[in-house]
Design a protein around this motif. Structure first.
Motif, PDB file in Angstrom:
ATOM      1  N   LYS A   1       0.845  -1.184   0.000  1.00  0.00           N
ATOM      2  CA  LYS A   1       0.000   0.000   0.000  1.00  0.00           C
ATOM      3  C   LYS A   1       0.887   1.243   0.000  1.00  0.00           C
ATOM      4  CE  LYS A   1      -3.679  -2.328   2.604  1.00  0.00           C
ATOM      5  NZ  LYS A   1      -4.499  -2.332   3.833  1.00  0.00           N
ATOM      6  N   THR A   2       0.323   2.341  -0.474  1.00  0.00           N
ATOM      7  CA  THR A   2       1.068   3.604  -0.482  1.00  0.00           C
ATOM      8  C   THR A   2       1.526   3.965   0.923  1.00  0.00           C
ATOM      9  OG1 THR A   2      -0.242   4.385  -2.366  1.00  0.00           O
ATOM     10  CG2 THR A   2       0.948   6.048  -1.091  1.00  0.00           C
ATOM     11  N   LEU A   3       0.668   3.714   1.921  1.00  0.00           N
ATOM     12  CA  LEU A   3       1.017   4.009   3.312  1.00  0.00           C
ATOM     13  C   LEU A   3       2.246   3.220   3.746  1.00  0.00           C
ATOM     14  CD1 LEU A   3       0.407   5.304   6.055  1.00  0.00           C
ATOM     15  CD2 LEU A   3      -1.139   3.394   6.529  1.00  0.00           C
ATOM     16  N   ASP A   4       2.344   1.957   3.325  1.00  0.00           N
ATOM     17  CA  ASP A   4       3.495   1.132   3.682  1.00  0.00           C
ATOM     18  C   ASP A   4       4.782   1.731   3.126  1.00  0.00           C
ATOM     19  OD1 ASP A   4       1.889  -0.771   4.973  1.00  0.00           O
ATOM     20  OD2 ASP A   4       1.517  -1.840   3.098  1.00  0.00           O
ATOM     21  N   LEU A   5       4.760   2.098   1.851  1.00  0.00           N
ATOM     22  CA  LEU A   5       5.952   2.656   1.213  1.00  0.00           C
ATOM     23  C   LEU A   5       6.341   3.997   1.833  1.00  0.00           C
ATOM     24  CD1 LEU A   5       5.172   1.797  -2.521  1.00  0.00           C
ATOM     25  CD2 LEU A   5       7.009   0.824  -1.108  1.00  0.00           C
ATOM     26  N   LEU A   6       5.351   4.858   2.074  1.00  0.00           N
ATOM     27  CA  LEU A   6       5.632   6.155   2.692  1.00  0.00           C
ATOM     28  C   LEU A   6       6.254   5.994   4.069  1.00  0.00           C
ATOM     29  CD1 LEU A   6       2.497   8.331   1.786  1.00  0.00           C
ATOM     30  CD2 LEU A   6       4.859   8.778   1.129  1.00  0.00           C
ATOM     31  N   THR A   7       5.690   5.086   4.854  1.00  0.00           N
ATOM     32  CA  THR A   7       6.162   4.907   6.229  1.00  0.00           C
ATOM     33  C   THR A   7       7.573   4.329   6.266  1.00  0.00           C
ATOM     34  OG1 THR A   7       3.887   4.545   6.989  1.00  0.00           O
ATOM     35  CG2 THR A   7       5.658   3.821   8.451  1.00  0.00           C
ATOM     36  N   MET A   8       7.795   3.260   5.521  1.00  0.00           N
ATOM     37  CA  MET A   8       9.127   2.642   5.543  1.00  0.00           C
ATOM     38  C   MET A   8      10.189   3.577   4.971  1.00  0.00           C
ATOM     39  SD  MET A   8       8.664  -1.453   4.865  1.00  0.00           S
ATOM     40  CE  MET A   8       7.214  -1.503   3.807  1.00  0.00           C
ATOM     41  N   LYS A   9       9.834   4.312   3.914  1.00  0.00           N
ATOM     42  CA  LYS A   9      10.785   5.261   3.322  1.00  0.00           C
ATOM     43  C   LYS A   9      11.138   6.370   4.307  1.00  0.00           C
ATOM     44  CE  LYS A   9      13.222   6.990  -0.067  1.00  0.00           C
ATOM     45  NZ  LYS A   9      14.479   6.319  -0.490  1.00  0.00           N
ATOM     46  N   SER A  10      10.169   6.785   5.113  1.00  0.00           N
ATOM     47  CA  SER A  10      10.397   7.864   6.082  1.00  0.00           C
ATOM     48  C   SER A  10      11.197   7.402   7.294  1.00  0.00           C
ATOM     49  CB  SER A  10       9.053   8.427   6.555  1.00  0.00           C
ATOM     50  OG  SER A  10       8.303   8.919   5.472  1.00  0.00           O
ATOM     51  N   LEU A  11      11.197   6.104   7.555  1.00  0.00           N
ATOM     52  CA  LEU A  11      11.828   5.595   8.777  1.00  0.00           C
ATOM     53  C   LEU A  11      13.128   4.846   8.542  1.00  0.00           C
ATOM     54  CD1 LEU A  11       8.692   4.175  10.667  1.00  0.00           C
ATOM     55  CD2 LEU A  11       9.698   6.444  10.862  1.00  0.00           C
ATOM     56  N   ASP A  12      13.464   4.520   7.281  1.00  0.00           N
ATOM     57  CA  ASP A  12      14.594   3.607   7.062  1.00  0.00           C
ATOM     58  C   ASP A  12      15.946   4.188   7.471  1.00  0.00           C
ATOM     59  OD1 ASP A  12      15.035   5.357   4.978  1.00  0.00           O
ATOM     60  OD2 ASP A  12      14.903   3.854   3.382  1.00  0.00           O
ATOM     61  N   SER A  13      16.044   5.528   7.614  1.00  0.00           N
ATOM     62  CA  SER A  13      17.298   6.126   8.080  1.00  0.00           C
ATOM     63  C   SER A  13      17.322   6.293   9.594  1.00  0.00           C
ATOM     64  CB  SER A  13      17.514   7.495   7.413  1.00  0.00           C
ATOM     65  OG  SER A  13      16.495   8.400   7.803  1.00  0.00           O
ATOM     66  N   LYS A  14      16.215   5.909  10.252  1.00  0.00           N
ATOM     67  CA  LYS A  14      16.101   6.075  11.690  1.00  0.00           C
ATOM     68  C   LYS A  14      16.100   4.755  12.460  1.00  0.00           C
ATOM     69  CE  LYS A  14      13.141  10.198  11.132  1.00  0.00           C
ATOM     70  NZ  LYS A  14      14.002  11.200  11.792  1.00  0.00           N
ATOM     71  N   VAL A  15      15.750   3.647  11.794  1.00  0.00           N
ATOM     72  CA  VAL A  15      15.549   2.399  12.514  1.00  0.00           C
ATOM     73  C   VAL A  15      15.796   1.216  11.579  1.00  0.00           C
ATOM     74  CG1 VAL A  15      13.078   2.255  11.981  1.00  0.00           C
ATOM     75  CG2 VAL A  15      13.936   1.230  14.095  1.00  0.00           C
ATOM     76  N   ASN A  16      16.159   0.083  12.158  1.00  0.00           N
ATOM     77  CA  ASN A  16      16.347  -1.153  11.403  1.00  0.00           C
ATOM     78  C   ASN A  16      14.983  -1.770  11.108  1.00  0.00           C
ATOM     79  OD1 ASN A  16      19.257  -1.015  11.817  1.00  0.00           O
ATOM     80  ND2 ASN A  16      18.844  -1.677  13.923  1.00  0.00           N
ATOM     81  N   ILE A  17      14.615  -1.823   9.844  1.00  0.00           N
ATOM     82  CA  ILE A  17      13.293  -2.322   9.453  1.00  0.00           C
ATOM     83  C   ILE A  17      13.388  -3.760   8.969  1.00  0.00           C
ATOM     84  CG2 ILE A  17      11.344  -2.042   7.882  1.00  0.00           C
ATOM     85  CD1 ILE A  17      12.004   0.938   7.730  1.00  0.00           C
ATOM     86  N   ILE A  18      12.575  -4.641   9.573  1.00  0.00           N
ATOM     87  CA  ILE A  18      12.421  -6.013   9.095  1.00  0.00           C
ATOM     88  C   ILE A  18      10.964  -6.171   8.651  1.00  0.00           C
ATOM     89  CG2 ILE A  18      12.490  -8.461   9.682  1.00  0.00           C
ATOM     90  CD1 ILE A  18      14.640  -7.893  11.705  1.00  0.00           C
ATOM     91  N   PRO A  19      10.718  -6.311   7.347  1.00  0.00           N
ATOM     92  CA  PRO A  19       9.341  -6.451   6.870  1.00  0.00           C
ATOM     93  C   PRO A  19       8.800  -7.856   7.090  1.00  0.00           C
ATOM     94  CG  PRO A  19      10.858  -6.524   5.011  1.00  0.00           C
ATOM     95  CD  PRO A  19      11.699  -6.287   6.244  1.00  0.00           C
ATOM     96  N   LEU A  20       7.544  -7.915   7.517  1.00  0.00           N
ATOM     97  CA  LEU A  20       6.872  -9.191   7.766  1.00  0.00           C
ATOM     98  C   LEU A  20       5.519  -9.196   7.066  1.00  0.00           C
ATOM     99  CD1 LEU A  20       7.335  -9.374  11.669  1.00  0.00           C
ATOM    100  CD2 LEU A  20       8.892 -10.274   9.931  1.00  0.00           C
TER     101      LEU A  20
END
Length: 327
Positions: free
Chosen positions: A164-183
């Motif tokens: 979803k657009t919300l998923d892409l916006l959120t992960m893109k906004s946070l990827d420089s701040k936190v380690n993201i593991i998608p599930l």
């Protein structure tokens, strides 16, 4: 002196390597560090992002094999709220202070474009609290409760189509701040064939949109093989449950349906075991280190520059005069 008989090898950095002619004792340093770490205990902070009903609470309970009694979330909040709860867990002699941060109401608003902003602000606030502790004249980092987020478990709804657009916006906004593991949450609602196609689609969209997810490290030869393999299994398709079902003579954690049983810890049924191995057993310390050395360091550098700090330039000259002011 023994050093006079030792082989000397000059190094480019001015440090010489000497061989020892007898026992000294600093070989026990790793053992000392282990004892100190066990006495002090460890902290680990998990941020769970996902829409209401995506299986966040069930998965966290399953990962740590306990019931955290997370309150039921509502779908009718006007904005995203972050709820942090801290627990002390003990396994053998090891004490873990675990903080689980849940994003209550994420994705439930009609206007969801800025749903990620409270999350980004929360992550920054934890960085700021740690920075302020570091800058104190009298610091107490040893006893300080570090609330910086070490990993973000991002729960993707099992639509089987695309992000979803919300998923892409959120992960893109946070990827420089936190380690993201998608599930992929509640992955038992998608067939195996559809699930693999969905995984491939998700990874393709993350790459094409420039989203940087956490990669399990491959520079340590003791874990490089398994981490390389697991990087190829992302995003993990997970199922969580604390309910036990009898299969044969064994009681196993599972979800039971009219058409059959999905076992949480059966590798043929879902990726739960893969996630647990990667997140807790193999890479928990790397997640902690990566948070401090990369994400916090980026935040710290920006904030210190805002305060007027500058590094020393060539010939030991200040690049800029220091203007130190903290409100």
């Amino acid at each position: 002196m023994a050093a006079s008989h030792a082989a000397r090898q000059p190094q480019n950095d001015g440090c010489r390597t000497l061989s020892l002619s007898g026992h000294v004792g600093f070989g026990s340093l790793p053992d000392q560090l282990v004892k100190k770490s066990i006495k002090q205990g460890f902290c680990f902070n998990i941020l769970c992002i996902g829409e209401t009903g995506s299986g966040k609470s069930a998965l966290i309970n399953s990962l740590f094999n306990t019931n955290f009694d997370d309150p039921v979330s509502t779908h009718f909040l006007p904005s995203v709220q972050l709820r942090a709860q801290t627990y002390e867990l003990r396994e053998g002699d090891v004490l873990l202070k675990l903080t689980v941060v849940n994003t209550v109401g994420f994705g439930d608003q009609i206007n969801r474009v800025d749903s990620y902003q409270p999350i980004a602000d929360y992550i920054d606030a934890q960085f700021e609290a740690y920075l302020q502790e570091e800058l104190k004249i009298k610091r107490s980092l040893f006893s300080y409760h570090d609330t910086r987020i070490h990993v973000c478990l991002y729960f993707i709804s099992p639509t089987g189509h695309s992000l979803k657009t919300l998923d892409l916006l959120t992960m893109k906004s946070l990827d420089s701040k936190v380690n993201i593991i998608p599930l992929i949450g509640k992955a038992d609602s998608v067939s195996k064939t559809e699930l693999q196609k969905f995984k491939n689609k998700i990874m393709s969209e993350l790459v094409s949109n420039g989203v940087q997810i956490y990669q399990f490290p491959t520079d340590d030869e003791t874990v490089s093989e398994i981490n390389t393999t697991m990087n190829g299994h992302l995003p993990f398709a997970v199922v969580g449950s604390m309910k036990e079902v009898k299969i044969g003579n064994k009681m196993v954690r599972a979800r039971q349906y009219p058409w059959g049983i999905v076992q949480v810890e059966n590798k043929n049924h879902c990726d739960f075991v893969k996630l647990r191995e990667m997140l807790i057993c193999t890479n928990m310390e790397d997640l902690r280190e990566h948070t401090h050395a990369r994400h916090y360091e980026l935040y710290r550098r920006r904030r210190l520059e805002e305060m007027g700090f500058r590094d020393i330039g060539p010939e030991n000259r200040l690049v800029r005069l220091l203007v130190f002011h903290i409100e």
